[in-house]
Design an enzyme around this catalytic site. Structure first.
Site, PDB file in Angstrom:
ATOM      1  N   GLY A 289     -52.296  39.049  21.851  1.00  0.00           N
ATOM      2  CA  GLY A 289     -53.043  40.178  21.293  1.00  0.00           C
ATOM      3  C   GLY A 289     -53.133  40.132  19.776  1.00  0.00           C
ATOM      4  N   ARG A 290     -52.013  39.844  19.113  1.00  0.00           N
ATOM      5  CA  ARG A 290     -52.009  39.868  17.637  1.00  0.00           C
ATOM      6  C   ARG A 290     -52.621  38.615  17.039  1.00  0.00           C
ATOM      7  NH1 ARG A 290     -47.176  39.935  20.080  1.00  0.00           N
ATOM      8  NH2 ARG A 290     -45.709  38.230  19.786  1.00  0.00           N
TER       9      ARG A 290
ATOM     10  N   HIS B 129     -48.415  52.909  -8.738  1.00  0.00           N
ATOM     11  CA  HIS B 129     -48.279  54.303  -9.156  1.00  0.00           C
ATOM     12  C   HIS B 129     -47.522  55.135  -8.114  1.00  0.00           C
ATOM     13  CE1 HIS B 129     -50.898  53.746 -12.621  1.00  0.00           C
ATOM     14  NE2 HIS B 129     -51.522  52.878 -11.852  1.00  0.00           N
TER      15      HIS B 129
ATOM     16  N   GLU C  98     -44.059  42.005  15.425  1.00  0.00           N
ATOM     17  CA  GLU C  98     -44.100  41.876  16.887  1.00  0.00           C
ATOM     18  C   GLU C  98     -43.783  40.435  17.284  1.00  0.00           C
ATOM     19  OE1 GLU C  98     -47.699  42.681  19.484  1.00  0.00           O
ATOM     20  OE2 GLU C  98     -46.730  44.617  19.703  1.00  0.00           O
TER      21      GLU C  98
ATOM     22  N   LYS D 181     -43.116  52.069  26.921  1.00  0.00           N
ATOM     23  CA  LYS D 181     -44.326  52.324  27.721  1.00  0.00           C
ATOM     24  C   LYS D 181     -43.951  52.861  29.103  1.00  0.00           C
ATOM     25  CE  LYS D 181     -47.107  48.530  25.837  1.00  0.00           C
ATOM     26  NZ  LYS D 181     -47.874  47.332  26.163  1.00  0.00           N
TER      27      LYS D 181
ATOM     28  N   LYS E 177     -56.930  43.469  25.994  1.00  0.00           N
ATOM     29  CA  LYS E 177     -56.646  42.202  26.676  1.00  0.00           C
ATOM     30  C   LYS E 177     -56.289  42.458  28.136  1.00  0.00           C
ATOM     31  CE  LYS E 177     -53.505  38.291  26.675  1.00  0.00           C
ATOM     32  NZ  LYS E 177     -52.425  37.543  26.033  1.00  0.00           N
TER      33      LYS E 177
ATOM     34  N   GLU F 162     -53.442  54.221  26.173  1.00  0.00           N
ATOM     35  CA  GLU F 162     -54.145  54.858  25.057  1.00  0.00           C
ATOM     36  C   GLU F 162     -55.620  54.465  25.069  1.00  0.00           C
ATOM     37  OE1 GLU F 162     -51.366  53.140  24.993  1.00  0.00           O
ATOM     38  OE2 GLU F 162     -49.934  53.864  23.507  1.00  0.00           O
TER      39      GLU F 162
HETATM   40  O1  F6P Z   1     -47.847  47.316  23.237  1.00  0.00           O
HETATM   41  C1  F6P Z   1     -48.054  46.200  22.450  1.00  0.00           C
HETATM   42  C2  F6P Z   1     -49.314  45.477  22.845  1.00  0.00           C
HETATM   43  O2  F6P Z   1     -49.120  44.851  24.061  1.00  0.00           O
HETATM   44  C3  F6P Z   1     -49.723  44.489  21.773  1.00  0.00           C
HETATM   45  O3  F6P Z   1     -49.073  43.294  21.867  1.00  0.00           O
HETATM   46  C4  F6P Z   1     -51.184  44.422  22.007  1.00  0.00           C
HETATM   47  O4  F6P Z   1     -51.867  43.890  20.906  1.00  0.00           O
HETATM   48  C5  F6P Z   1     -51.507  45.871  22.260  1.00  0.00           C
HETATM   49  O5  F6P Z   1     -50.411  46.361  22.982  1.00  0.00           O
HETATM   50  C6  F6P Z   1     -52.802  46.158  22.992  1.00  0.00           C
HETATM   51  O6  F6P Z   1     -52.847  45.530  24.235  1.00  0.00           O
HETATM   52  P1  F6P Z   1     -54.199  45.388  25.032  1.00  0.00           P
HETATM   53  O7  F6P Z   1     -55.156  44.578  24.217  1.00  0.00           O
HETATM   54  O8  F6P Z   1     -53.846  44.721  26.326  1.00  0.00           O
HETATM   55  O9  F6P Z   1     -54.755  46.781  25.266  1.00  0.00           O
END
Ligand code: F6P
Length: 554
Positions: A272-273, A389, A358, A517, A211, A217
């Site tokens: 995002g979620r 199990h 979240e 972060k 987003k 990452e």
């Molecule tokens: O660090 C949490 C977060 O901001 C989530 O809310 C989000 O879904 C995820 O990182 C990934 O963010 P992006 O889509 O901006 O890479």
């Protein structure tokens, strides 16, 4: 008198009723409640289309449910729902709407927010996505050597990973036979390098999903994929056939080197979620096709309509939310387990963890005050059959109260009847066992019938007795289809929203993830510059030393 009905005093009184009745009911066993009320099972169930919920195996009664409905009214739930669907800036800390419901609304009637036709924009992007997905699926979109796409690699994390990954798994039987979807989230390079070794750049399509397009990452994994592509014979000019981006940040996409003509967009009002319904769902659409993706949206929309219109006592998301609040605030439960019995839904717990934790893992109210009671529980779970199990022992005889959702499809065309009957039987049996338990008298009679010697019975009696009174919601899907899955996921989204309203928190921000972060960036810089971040404590400094030494070896 609407004002009198919804004053803070009314809300406090409603909370008081919930607490008082939960305490009164705490000792009552569900066995007794079933025995005393012949209609309990028939009354405590609700349906929306393909989703049926039996909530009768909960430690609650009519008085408790009424108290919770009053709490919903006193918390202005109706007004909050209307505000969300209308696109009001309910995510106040980020000055944004939370309008994911618009992503699955039909083209008409138009939804106008701040003078903009949101539906037109949503459907225009959906059409672009559909055209692209069709081209990849029918093989007219080819790679640099003229081959059709065979492997799709989604690079994203959090909401840009969990939803599409879970839905692609759930709908795997519908996947185009030529296409395989892969998901890379962890920046541990073992994941991406291991995957890339299996791929042919000429037939691989990368979807870089972020987003913000600032997530460390994701950008690191994307840069590695890009370099691999160039090292394996792809040219700069070929990148456009093999890399697309999904983002709200066109500038950062261009800076990364992806042509914005190959970018699919969404809007800042999509959290995002809550984003799998947007262009973030591109891997789903590529895998199962635009028609099935639109069915997923239609299922979610049907749940949206239900959530907006059904009375609280018939309203699946509201009922699940109220019952969840009952356990958290009334009976002190600290976790909530989700156990899908369908293999296709095995990633649902991980997806729901982000959605719920979240959203409602908050200690500050939307008005900036400390919350008064507990808020979001720890959400956890795994495949129900596998869990039986592994960890169900603690559910049956442990000392914690762990409410659970069991989810299963009544019909499963992908599982032979000899298998499916076992799945259904186990799911139903576990809910029964958790609820009824086994009294010492029953355990004794069973052992006597098995011919066990009296002395041995005396030794085993306490161990073989189960307290029961352990709650479950049984969520039955007619079958796992794009439509029912869309409805199921929207049900959970609205459950989380409803709980957020009752707890008075903003379910749409996530400031808590920011500090880690920031510190990670500073610590990473410290590895190189030999210094320590000014705010590093003694333990952190020592850990930096250890990491720095290890990194120097590589
Ligand atoms: O660090 C949490 C977060 O901001 C989530 O809310 C989000 O879904 C995820 O990182 C990934 O963010 P992006 O889509 O901006 O890479």
């Amino acid at each position: 008198m609407p004002h009198a009905k919804t004053s803070p005093r009314t809300r406090a009184a409603a909370w008081h009723r919930v607490h008082a009745h939960a305490e009164a009911l705490n000792k009552r066993h569900m066995r007794e409640m079933f025995a005393a009320d012949a209609d309990r099972a028939a009354r405590m169930q609700a349906r929306m289309g393909p989703v049926f919920v039996d909530y009768s195996k909960n430690r609650i009664d009519e008085t408790g449910l009424s108290a919770l409905c009053e709490l919903a009214d006193a918390s202005h739930l109706r007004r909050a729902i209307d505000a969300m669907f209308a696109g009001a800036p309910i995510n106040a800390t980020e000055h944004r709407a939370a309008l994911h419901t618009a992503l699955r609304a039909p083209r008409t009637p138009a939804l106008i927010v701040d003078g903009e036709d949101v539906s037109a924009a949503v459907h225009a992007e959906l059409d672009r996505l559909s055209d692209f997905a069709e081209a990849v699926r029918d093989g007219t979109w080819t790679g640099f050597s003229g081959q059709p796409v065979r492997n799709i690699v989604n690079i994203g994390i959090g909401g840009s990973d969990l939803g599409p990954r879970m839905v692609c798994d759930a709908l795997r039987p519908l996947t185009h036979p030529r296409l395989r979807t892969h998901f890379v989230a962890n920046v541990d390079g073992a994941r991406i390098t291991g995957l890339l070794r299996q791929l042919d750049p000429a037939s691989t399509l990368f979807v870089i999903a972020s987003k913000t397009f600032t997530t460390q990452e994701t950008l690191t994994n994307a840069a590695t994929a890009r370099q691999w592509f160039l090292d394996q014979g792809g040219r700069e000019a070929d990148i456009a056939r093999h890399f697309v981006a999904v983002s709200t940040n066109a500038e950062a996409v261009a800076a990364f080197g992806i042509d914005t003509a190959n970018m699919f967009g969404f809007w800042d009002w999509v959290g995002g979620r809550y984003s799998l319904w947007s262009a973030i769902g591109l891997p789903i659409m590529l895998a199962v096709g635009p028609a099935a993706f639109r069915e997923l949206l239609a299922g979610a929309h049907a749940m949206d309509v239900h959530f907006r219109t059904a009375p609280w006592r018939d309203n699946l998301p509201v009922l699940l939310a109220l019952i969840g609040v009952w356990y958290v605030n009334g009976l002190g439960a600290r976790t909530h387990m989700v156990a899908p019995y369908d293999h296709g839904l095995r990633r649902l717990p991980g997806y729901l963890q982000q959605l719920d934790m979240e959203s409602n893992g908050k200690g500050t109210t939307a008005a900036g005050q400390p919350v008064e009671g507990a808020t979001g529980p720890v959400v956890w779970g795994a495949s129900g059959i596998n869990g039986q199990h592994a960890f169900y022992q603690l559910l049956h005889q442990g000392t914690q109260l762990i409410p659970a959702d069991f989810i299963v499809s009544l019909r499963n065309p992908n599982s032979p009847p000899t298998h499916h009957r076992i799945v259904l039987a186990n799911c139903i049996a576990q809910a029964q066992a958790l609820m009824t338990g086994r009294t010492p008298a029953e355990a004794r009679a069973e052992m006597q019938a098995a011919g066990i010697a009296p002395a041995r019975i005396a030794e085993l009696l306490a161990h073989r007795s189960f307290p029961g009174n352990r709650p479950t919601n049984l969520i039955l899907l007619d079958a796992l289809t794009p439509h029912s899955l869309g409805a199921l996921l929207a049900m959970y989204e609205h459950k989380v929203f409803t709980q957020g309203v009752l707890w008075g928190v903003n379910s749409f921000d996530q400031w808590g993830v920011e500090l880690g972060k920031q510190l990670a960036r500073r610590i990473e810089a410290a590895f190189a510059d030999g210094d320590y971040p000014a705010d590093a404590d003694a333990s952190t400094r020592h850990l930096i030393d250890l990491a720095r030494a290890a990194l120097a070896e590589t």
